[in-house]
Write a protein that holds these residues in place. Structure first.
Motif, PDB file in Angstrom:
ATOM      1  N   ILE A   1      -2.492   5.598  -5.173  1.00 26.87           N
ATOM      2  CA  ILE A   1      -3.558   5.723  -4.174  1.00 26.87           C
ATOM      3  C   ILE A   1      -3.635   7.196  -3.805  1.00 26.87           C
TER       4      ILE A   1
ATOM      5  N   PHE B   1     -16.012  -4.554  11.085  1.00 25.27           N
ATOM      6  CA  PHE B   1     -15.924  -3.353  11.912  1.00 25.27           C
ATOM      7  C   PHE B   1     -14.646  -2.552  11.683  1.00 25.27           C
ATOM      8  N   ALA B   2     -14.183  -2.506  10.429  1.00 27.63           N
ATOM      9  CA  ALA B   2     -12.966  -1.751  10.138  1.00 27.63           C
ATOM     10  C   ALA B   2     -13.271  -0.340   9.659  1.00 27.63           C
ATOM     11  N   PHE B   3     -14.534  -0.067   9.354  1.00 24.30           N
ATOM     12  CA  PHE B   3     -14.915   1.277   8.905  1.00 24.30           C
ATOM     13  C   PHE B   3     -16.137   1.740   9.687  1.00 24.30           C
TER      14      PHE B   3
ATOM     15  N   GLN C   1      -4.458  -1.179  13.963  1.00 24.05           N
ATOM     16  CA  GLN C   1      -5.651  -0.530  14.503  1.00 24.05           C
ATOM     17  C   GLN C   1      -5.345   0.346  15.722  1.00 24.05           C
TER      18      GLN C   1
ATOM     19  N   GLN D   1       0.825  -1.208   0.000  1.00 23.24           N
ATOM     20  CA  GLN D   1       0.000   0.000   0.000  1.00 23.24           C
ATOM     21  C   GLN D   1       0.858   1.257   0.000  1.00 23.24           C
TER      22      GLN D   1
ATOM     23  N   TYR E   1     -11.852  -7.633   3.115  1.00 26.68           N
ATOM     24  CA  TYR E   1     -12.882  -7.557   4.150  1.00 26.68           C
ATOM     25  C   TYR E   1     -14.272  -7.725   3.535  1.00 26.68           C
TER      26      TYR E   1
ATOM     27  N   PHE F   1     -16.076   5.338   0.456  1.00 26.86           N
ATOM     28  CA  PHE F   1     -15.522   4.056   0.912  1.00 26.86           C
ATOM     29  C   PHE F   1     -15.385   3.961   2.415  1.00 26.86           C
ATOM     30  N   THR F   2     -15.448   5.114   3.098  1.00 30.46           N
ATOM     31  CA  THR F   2     -15.260   5.093   4.548  1.00 30.46           C
ATOM     32  C   THR F   2     -16.564   4.811   5.302  1.00 30.46           C
TER      33      THR F   2
ATOM     34  N   GLN G   1     -11.284 -14.174  13.378  1.00 36.26           N
ATOM     35  CA  GLN G   1     -12.707 -14.253  13.736  1.00 36.26           C
ATOM     36  C   GLN G   1     -13.526 -14.984  12.683  1.00 36.26           C
TER      37      GLN G   1
ATOM     38  N   GLU H   1      -6.624  10.664   0.187  1.00 32.90           N
ATOM     39  CA  GLU H   1      -7.862  10.360   0.891  1.00 32.90           C
ATOM     40  C   GLU H   1      -8.015   8.850   1.096  1.00 32.90           C
ATOM     41  N   GLN H   2      -7.615   8.092   0.077  1.00 28.64           N
ATOM     42  CA  GLN H   2      -7.730   6.636   0.188  1.00 28.64           C
ATOM     43  C   GLN H   2      -6.666   6.056   1.111  1.00 28.64           C
TER      44      GLN H   2
ATOM     45  N   PHE I   1      -8.327  -7.116  12.616  1.00 27.72           N
ATOM     46  CA  PHE I   1      -8.802  -7.262  11.227  1.00 27.72           C
ATOM     47  C   PHE I   1     -10.223  -7.794  11.180  1.00 27.72           C
TER      48      PHE I   1
ATOM     49  N   PRO J   1      -7.164   6.135   5.732  1.00 26.26           N
ATOM     50  CA  PRO J   1      -7.541   5.080   6.694  1.00 26.26           C
ATOM     51  C   PRO J   1      -6.581   3.899   6.681  1.00 26.26           C
ATOM     52  N   LEU J   2      -5.922   3.677   5.546  1.00 28.33           N
ATOM     53  CA  LEU J   2      -4.979   2.548   5.495  1.00 28.33           C
ATOM     54  C   LEU J   2      -3.799   2.813   6.415  1.00 28.33           C
TER      55      LEU J   2
ATOM     56  N   GLY K   1     -18.918   2.374   6.466  1.00 26.36           N
ATOM     57  CA  GLY K   1     -18.849   0.915   6.573  1.00 26.36           C
ATOM     58  C   GLY K   1     -20.160   0.217   6.893  1.00 26.36           C
TER      59      GLY K   1
END
Ligand code: HEM
Ligand code: SF4
Lengths: 554, 156
Positions: free
Chosen positions: A31, A159-161, A117, A22, B110, B76-77, B142, A34-35, A155, A38-39, B79
């Motif tokens: 990338i 619930f990652a976003f 995270q 990434q 994901y 994209f944010t 998980q 903005e993209q 991961f 979050p990464l 979720g």
């Protein structure tokens, strides 16, 4: 301490490879900013005022000496030779280069560490009591549960976003040392009426601009249901938490808006879908998690004899004796004591630690505490398993390294965010205020006389320094482009959690030591016998403090 | 005709067109918005697209009839769609579950874990590259839709 097997290692290694790719794509312009945001955040990387800030996860505050040495190495090679302990038990670097972050992550993975995270709108590092496993007042060791939560949340694809970041804390003592009331989810080990230990679950606590104390979602759930219950809460939050306004996006706002009754119902509905499903914990898994947190090889000591010998040493060297009194606590095993290493030496940014100190602590951990050390949310470190007979030798080495400041739990043990010196969101600097106050209160005997006193400083309303729950809180505010400070009184992060009340109009930086002195003098004048600052405040209220601080000079 | 990732390869969708929110009724062959879909008397073989905020509630009585559920990610944010997908699968939906919109390739993994089996990216040029990201991880802690057992039930 938890040890990775091939699965854990593979997952973390794959993460490093993913982020390396990434980063390369980002640097190659494939990338967008903005993209990438979050990464990188979900790999601990903020872009800050002076350089990126990188937050390394310290799961529930536990580190071994090998990891400490690796951290020392990383701060030396990739940074400026120091690191910072955060109020969520993590470690932060202030000067890494973006290009080198994948390498840093690879270095960390070698010692079973990561930055997964540690920021971003996802489930963050789970925190707990720094005295977990050694505390006398503990119902059960909370760390196996923290590890179970860590694995579940790592991961988690659903619930990652989230609408906003999400923090979970676990405690297992009457005296809550993990500030579970100030977390998105607080989990407390408690017995039910039949005496069986399970979990009480709170949700909707949080600090930031709108500080809220968490509400009870369930008084008690069976242990095996922990993960499915957490999933249900997160599912409700992910679908219904506000996304239109970042300042109203935390779960605390959702719980308030729905009302706790409706929130509980929504959780119950989601829970019904997953309860007793495959994510229900098995006895084997619980036993496996617990197997990593068994007692080290404690030696048998005669409690009375060992304590008497220590008392003798303490009497012979009063400076040592004082340190014992202020910075160590009883251990549940006779002959042992838990030692808090203060990172609050006046003249040093609270929570900062150098590469050499990290290495020294690694050696001391090996020598005196079974090779393990902990970080605390008060931005200190703990050697949890020191033999009483070794305390003197340990103290001597700490003293030589500037790590024996005997102020744990007192006024100068200040919790402080990086503030305007490092953070681009700051309204005001926080470190110089902490230093000015430490310098003003440089008479330790006086500081001890003031009794337990928590002073928390944040450079803006994001509240990284937890100012709302300090007995005294200081918040940096912007007044027409100038740095000002607002003071609040009466906050508490303990069992009887409360949020501080604002004293009145804010102050200039140079006036802060004076203001502190007036507040403290008010307390000293009004306190009853053995009464702490918080107790006095709760008895007399804010008015006497207000009158004194804002009194016109005649 | 939109190109998308399905069953691990890039294909062209010859069957469905994107929804037209302006229309009163979904045209034949067009995916319906939730509002349009709710007016359909016969929902068998139908296709609906969920927007963030729609929730899955309305679909639940008709899971067996639906041929396609598309879930839009306008940004994209946001979720919410991750929960929609997983909940639909958990409640027994077995038809095509398609992520559409502005999600990025780094989310594919994901997305596939929560039950999406088709991915229609806003940026079609990215599709071939994006395939690689489907396999970012080969192991997971998980339970999810792709692997219903959590690692703790599988650890050797
Ligand atoms: C220097 C870079 C930093 C930045 C940009 C930053 C940013 C933020 C932001 C934006 C929030 C507010 C989140 C919200 O209200 O939802 C926040 C909260 C928080 N930060 Fe930081 N922070 C930084 C450093 C730190 C440090 C060094 C610590 C620890 C000493 C810390 C600990 C926390 C904690 C504990 C909270 C949570 C307060 C709560 O529960 O709402 N942060 N941070
Ligand atoms: S409280 Fe504000 S100034 Fe302090 S670190 Fe957090 S965001 Fe920065």
């Amino acid at each position: 301490m938890y040890v990775y097997d091939q699965y854990d290692q593979r997952i973390i290694d794959e993460r490093v490879a993913q982020f390396r790719d990434q980063t390369q794509r980002y640097l190659a312009g494939k990338i967008t900013d903005e993209q990438f945001l979050p990464l990188r955040l979900q790999n601990g990387l903020y872009i800050q005022r002076l350089a990126p800030m990188m937050r390394i996860a310290v799961p529930y505050g536990l580190l071994n000496s090998k990891q400490l040495r690796k951290l020392a190495y990383i701060t030396r090679h990739y940074d400026k030779g120091y690191a910072h302990v955060s109020t969520r038990q993590n470690i932060q670097l202030n000067w890494p280069l973006l290009e080198e972050v994948p390498d840093i992550l690879a270095e960390l993975a070698e010692v079973q560490m990561h930055a997964v995270q540690t920021s971003g709108n996802c489930i963050r590092n789970t925190t707990t009591d720094q005295f977990a496993g050694v505390a006398r007042d503990e119902l059960e060791d909370p760390r196996p549960w923290c590890e179970i939560i860590r694995q579940w949340s790592t991961f988690h694809p659903e619930f990652a976003f989230l609408p906003r970041k999400f923090k979970i804390a676990v405690c297992a003592t009457e005296e809550d040392r993990a500030a579970i009331h100030a977390h998105d989810i607080g989990v407390e080990l408690v017995p039910n009426a039949a005496g069986e230990i399970g979990f009480k679950v709170l949700a909707g606590g949080g600090l930031g601009r709108t500080p809220v104390i968490g509400s009870v979602v369930s008084e008690w759930i069976e242990k095996k249901h922990l993960l499915t219950f957490l999933e249900a809460i997160l599912r409700v939050y992910n679908q219904h938490g506000r996304r239109d306004n970042k300042f109203k996006a935390r779960i605390k706002i959702l719980v308030k808006a729905m009302g706790i009754e409706a929130f509980r119902e929504a959780v119950a509905k989601e829970w019904a879908l997953v309860k007793d499903g495959p994510s229900t914990l098995t006895d084997e898994e619980i036993a496996r998690a617990k197997s990593f947190f068994t007692d080290p090889a404690y030696e048998p000591f005669d409690d009375a004899a060992s304590s008497a010998a220590l008392a003798e040493q303490a009497a012979a060297d009063p400076i040592f004796g004082n340190w014992i009194k202020r910075n160590t606590v009883q251990h549940r095993v006779p002959g042992y004591q838990a030692v808090t290493i203060s990172l609050k030496l006046t003249g040093h940014a609270p929570g900062d630690i150098t590469d050499r100190q990290l290495e020294l602590l690694a050696d001391l951990a090996d020598q005196f505490s079974f090779g393990e050390i902990r970080t605390t949310h008060q931005q200190n470190m703990v050697l949890a398993d020191v033999r009483q007979q070794d305390l003197y030798a340990l103290w001597q080495q700490l003293q030589a390294a500037g790590l024996a400041t005997a102020n744990i739990g007192y006024l100068t043990d200040i919790i402080c965010c990086p503030g305007g010196d490092y953070c681009s969101l700051a309204n005001a600097k926080s470190i110089p205020v902490a230093e000015a106050i430490q310098s003003r209160f440089d008479d330790l005997d006086y500081v001890y006389d003031l009794g337990p006193l928590e002073l928390n400083i944040s450079g803006c309303m994001n509240a990284c320094g937890h100012h709302h729950i300090g007995h005294i809180g200081i918040l940096g505010v912007d007044k027409k482009g100038e740095e000002f400070y607002q003071v609040s009184l009466g906050g508490s992060q303990a069992k009887d959690a409360s949020l501080g009340k604002i004293l009145g109009p804010s102050f200039k930086q140079e006036d802060m030591p004076e203001v502190m002195e007036k507040i403290i003098n008010t307390y000293v004048d009004l306190r009853g016998e053995e009464e702490t600052f918080l107790e006095t405040y709760r008895r007399v209220g804010i008015d006497p403090f207000k009158e004194r601080v804002y009194a016109k000079a005649d | 005709m939109p190109r998308l990732i399905k069953n691990g390869e890039v294909v062209t969708d010859e069957r469905w067109q994107a929804p037209d929110a302006e229309a009163e009724q979904a045209a034949p062959g067009a995916i319906a918005t939730l509002a349009q879909w709710q007016t359909l008397a016969d929902k068998s073989g139908s296709a609906v697209q969920l927007e963030p905020g729609d929730g899955v509630e309305a679909l639940l009585p008709h899971l067996n009839e639906l041929a396609l559920v598309a879930v839009n990610f306008p940004v994209f944010t946001d979720g919410r769609g991750f929960s929609y997908a997983r909940e639909l699968r958990q409640r027994g939906y077995t038809g095509e579950l398609r992520a559409v919109g502005a999600f990025i390739r780094d989310q594919l993994h994901y997305l596939s874990r929560v039950g999406f089996d088709a991915f229609q990216m806003l940026d079609e040029a990215e599709l071939e590259n994006a395939l690689a990201s489907l396999g970012d991880f080969t192991e997971h802690y998980q339970a999810a839709i792709d692997q219903p057992l959590p690692l703790f039930r599988r650890r050797a």
